[in-house]
Design a protein around this motif. Structure first.
Motif, PDB file in Angstrom:
ATOM      1  N   ASN A  48      35.771  47.193  31.723  1.00 11.30           N
ATOM      2  CA  ASN A  48      34.319  47.409  31.627  1.00 11.30           C
ATOM      3  C   ASN A  48      33.635  47.479  32.990  1.00 11.30           C
ATOM      4  N   GLY A  49      34.412  47.426  34.076  1.00  7.77           N
ATOM      5  CA  GLY A  49      33.866  47.521  35.423  1.00  7.77           C
ATOM      6  C   GLY A  49      33.612  46.192  36.102  1.00  7.77           C
ATOM      7  N   THR A  50      33.661  45.095  35.348  1.00  6.51           N
ATOM      8  CA  THR A  50      33.463  43.767  35.927  1.00  6.51           C
ATOM      9  C   THR A  50      34.714  43.319  36.663  1.00  6.51           C
ATOM     10  N   ILE A  51      34.521  42.681  37.794  1.00  7.24           N
ATOM     11  CA  ILE A  51      35.615  42.023  38.505  1.00  7.24           C
ATOM     12  C   ILE A  51      35.389  40.520  38.416  1.00  7.24           C
ATOM     13  N   TYR A  52      36.398  39.817  37.927  1.00  4.54           N
ATOM     14  CA  TYR A  52      36.378  38.356  37.881  1.00  4.54           C
ATOM     15  C   TYR A  52      37.264  37.805  38.996  1.00  4.54           C
ATOM     16  N   ALA A  53      37.032  36.556  39.342  1.00  2.00           N
ATOM     17  CA  ALA A  53      37.901  35.891  40.314  1.00  2.00           C
ATOM     18  C   ALA A  53      37.966  34.409  40.001  1.00  2.00           C
ATOM     19  N   ASP A 108      41.579  48.127  28.367  1.00  3.72           N
ATOM     20  CA  ASP A 108      40.606  47.919  27.296  1.00  3.72           C
ATOM     21  C   ASP A 108      41.216  47.472  25.977  1.00  3.72           C
ATOM     22  N   HIS A 109      42.554  47.297  25.909  1.00  8.22           N
ATOM     23  CA  HIS A 109      43.137  46.822  24.656  1.00  8.22           C
ATOM     24  C   HIS A 109      43.234  45.295  24.612  1.00  8.22           C
ATOM     25  N   GLY A 110      42.610  44.612  25.557  1.00 14.62           N
ATOM     26  CA  GLY A 110      42.558  43.160  25.550  1.00 14.62           C
ATOM     27  C   GLY A 110      41.218  42.680  26.074  1.00 14.62           C
ATOM     28  N   ALA A 111      41.080  41.375  26.219  1.00 13.69           N
ATOM     29  CA  ALA A 111      39.829  40.788  26.689  1.00 13.69           C
ATOM     30  C   ALA A 111      39.595  41.109  28.158  1.00 13.69           C
ATOM     31  N   ALA A 112      38.323  41.234  28.521  1.00 14.39           N
ATOM     32  CA  ALA A 112      37.978  41.509  29.921  1.00 14.39           C
ATOM     33  C   ALA A 112      38.208  40.304  30.829  1.00 14.39           C
ATOM     34  N   PRO A 113      37.774  39.077  30.450  1.00 12.16           N
ATOM     35  CA  PRO A 113      37.925  37.945  31.369  1.00 12.16           C
ATOM     36  C   PRO A 113      39.385  37.567  31.606  1.00 12.16           C
ATOM     37  N   PRO A 114      39.625  36.757  32.631  1.00 16.31           N
ATOM     38  CA  PRO A 114      40.981  36.266  32.878  1.00 16.31           C
ATOM     39  C   PRO A 114      41.501  35.449  31.698  1.00 16.31           C
ATOM     40  N   SER A 115      42.810  35.373  31.599  1.00  9.99           N
ATOM     41  CA  SER A 115      43.445  34.541  30.581  1.00  9.99           C
ATOM     42  C   SER A 115      43.670  33.135  31.133  1.00  9.99           C
ATOM     43  N   VAL A 116      44.069  32.238  30.243  1.00  5.45           N
ATOM     44  CA  VAL A 116      44.412  30.880  30.678  1.00  5.45           C
ATOM     45  C   VAL A 116      45.626  30.921  31.610  1.00  5.45           C
ATOM     46  N   PHE A 150      46.417  30.646  50.025  1.00  2.00           N
ATOM     47  CA  PHE A 150      45.978  31.360  48.817  1.00  2.00           C
ATOM     48  C   PHE A 150      44.556  30.958  48.450  1.00  2.00           C
ATOM     49  N   GLN A 151      43.708  31.970  48.174  1.00  2.00           N
ATOM     50  CA  GLN A 151      42.294  31.724  47.922  1.00  2.00           C
ATOM     51  C   GLN A 151      41.816  32.126  46.531  1.00  2.00           C
ATOM     52  N   SER A 152      42.427  33.159  45.920  1.00  2.00           N
ATOM     53  CA  SER A 152      41.812  33.679  44.701  1.00  2.00           C
ATOM     54  C   SER A 152      42.760  34.575  43.922  1.00  2.00           C
ATOM     55  N   SER A 153      42.493  34.650  42.608  1.00  2.00           N
ATOM     56  CA  SER A 153      43.110  35.647  41.736  1.00  2.00           C
ATOM     57  C   SER A 153      42.006  36.551  41.199  1.00  2.00           C
ATOM     58  N   PHE A 154      42.087  37.839  41.490  1.00  2.00           N
ATOM     59  CA  PHE A 154      41.101  38.803  41.010  1.00  2.00           C
ATOM     60  C   PHE A 154      41.586  39.452  39.716  1.00  2.00           C
ATOM     61  N   ASN A 193      36.763  27.689  40.573  1.00  2.00           N
ATOM     62  CA  ASN A 193      35.541  28.260  40.003  1.00  2.00           C
ATOM     63  C   ASN A 193      35.838  29.657  39.489  1.00  2.00           C
ATOM     64  N   LEU A 194      35.228  30.009  38.354  1.00  2.00           N
ATOM     65  CA  LEU A 194      35.280  31.377  37.860  1.00  2.00           C
ATOM     66  C   LEU A 194      34.059  32.121  38.380  1.00  2.00           C
ATOM     67  N   ALA A 195      34.293  33.194  39.105  1.00  2.00           N
ATOM     68  CA  ALA A 195      33.214  34.019  39.644  1.00  2.00           C
ATOM     69  C   ALA A 195      33.272  35.394  38.978  1.00  2.00           C
ATOM     70  N   LYS A 196      32.149  36.110  39.065  1.00  2.00           N
ATOM     71  CA  LYS A 196      32.011  37.393  38.373  1.00  2.00           C
ATOM     72  C   LYS A 196      31.092  38.292  39.202  1.00  2.00           C
ATOM     73  N   THR A 197      31.394  39.594  39.239  1.00  2.00           N
ATOM     74  CA  THR A 197      30.552  40.495  40.010  1.00  2.00           C
ATOM     75  C   THR A 197      29.215  40.732  39.306  1.00  2.00           C
ATOM     76  N   ASP A 198      28.157  40.876  40.126  1.00  2.00           N
ATOM     77  CA  ASP A 198      26.840  41.209  39.596  1.00  2.00           C
ATOM     78  C   ASP A 198      26.668  42.730  39.577  1.00  2.00           C
ATOM     79  N   SER A 199      25.454  43.190  39.308  1.00  2.00           N
ATOM     80  CA  SER A 199      25.204  44.624  39.197  1.00  2.00           C
ATOM     81  C   SER A 199      25.400  45.363  40.518  1.00  2.00           C
ATOM     82  N   ASN A 200      25.412  44.623  41.632  1.00  2.00           N
ATOM     83  CA  ASN A 200      25.640  45.220  42.952  1.00  2.00           C
ATOM     84  C   ASN A 200      27.101  45.148  43.386  1.00  2.00           C
ATOM     85  N   GLY A 201      27.959  44.613  42.516  1.00  2.00           N
ATOM     86  CA  GLY A 201      29.369  44.511  42.852  1.00  2.00           C
ATOM     87  C   GLY A 201      29.728  43.321  43.707  1.00  2.00           C
TER      88      GLY A 201
END
Length: 302
Positions: free
Chosen positions: A179-184, A146-154, A170-174, A263-271
């Motif tokens: 805050n509970g969000t998972i990006y990929a 929590d001491h930095g931004a939630a989304p992925p960095s450049v 290789f398929q993805s970086s999670f 593509n940048l993907a993000k989890t919804d309320s159902n994970g």
């Protein structure tokens, strides 16, 4: 053993500038690629980093990205790595350090290393991921405290592209956020990702240890213009966090505009992971005398 270094993005202050970006490109439909049960292991053409058939017309962003993101979402929910995934969620929510792991196909099952950190009090927003020399490297995963931004960095984006070049599986970086969000960052077209990497090299297009683009190229200027509009209040926040909204919207726009193969993907309320698409809108800035700008917003695909 190969080490992949990841940095936690920080708030970056940038000077204000007017934004005049082109309208979104038009897209045409094609039949989505066919899914098969072994997509974790050998992506089909046009799916999850496979080669795209040049004879097929272009998909719109949601259609193009849906199948690869579905495959990566399935990977995130594989039962054999559920303990490691849950550990990353806990570390993201409760620990000051970044933790990371590599996700591997052994040929018979999907496994992940026990998440680990560098434990460096002088550099808590940084973790090196060691890639085992055996098995197929499918994905990386790390936390953003929590001491930095939630989304992925450049730099997370460039690591994804570099891994897509170095590892054909290789398929993805999670990114597991506090805050509970998972990006990929999801590889949707390996050849295009490699081409972007060559056209916009990391060293000459980023600053602040790779946390953000600089303005030396068109891609960097486009990214920062969108980011600034949210950070400096010219566009309203849609999530309650201007930094997160600025980064999501900037990534969604430039990844589409520059045909990046990511593509940048993000989890919804159902994970469940959903592809993010870039949508444009006209916005009149309050108390500006009627000044209208083109805004860009990251929205989940239906």
């Amino acid at each position: 053993m190969i080490r992949v270094f990841l940095l936690l993005p920080e708030v970056v202050e940038v000077e204000a500038a007017e934004v005049e970006l082109p309208a979104p490109e038009e897209h045409h439909r094609k039949i989505p690629c066919t899914l098969s049960s072994d997509l974790f292991y050998r992506p089909a053409p046009g799916c999850s980093g496979g080669d795209v058939d040049p004879d097929l017309p272009e998909l719109d962003p949601c259609e193009k990205n849906q199948a690869p993101v579905n495959n990566v979402d399935n990977l995130l929910h594989v039962p054999t790595i559920s303990a490691e995934v849950n550990a990353l969620k806990q570390y993201a929510a409760n620990d000051h350090y970044e933790y990371g792991t590599a996700i591997i196909n052994t040929g018979t099952t999907i496994i992940a290393q026990d998440p680990y950190s560098n434990n460096d009090p002088n550099d808590p927003g940084h973790v090196g991921i060691s890639v085992p020399p055996v098995g197929d490297y499918l994905a990386s995963a790390h936390t953003h405290p929590d001491h930095g931004a939630a989304p992925p960095s450049v730099k997370d984006l460039y690591n994804t592209m570099g891994n897509s070049k170095d590892y054909l599986t290789f398929q993805s970086s999670f990114v597991f956020s506090s805050n509970g969000t998972i990006y990929a960052f999801v590889v949707t077209d390996r050849n295009k990702a490699i081409a972007f990497l060559a056209a916009y090299p990391f060293a000459s297009n980023t600053e602040d240890e790779g946390r953000i683009f600089n303005e030396s190229s068109s891609v960097g200027k486009d990214f920062r213009d969108i980011y600034k509009n949210y950070m400096e209040g010219r566009l309203p926040t849609y999530s309650g966090n201007s930094q997160n909204d600025g980064m999501e919207s900037a990534f969604a726009r430039i990844l589409e505009k520059y045909n990046s193969g990511i593509n940048l993907a993000k989890t919804d309320s159902n994970g469940n992971l959903k592809p993010l698409q870039s949508t444009s809108f006209n916005y009149t800035i309050p108390a500006s005398g009627g000044k209208t700008i083109i805004g860009y917003k990251a929205e989940p695909c239906p």
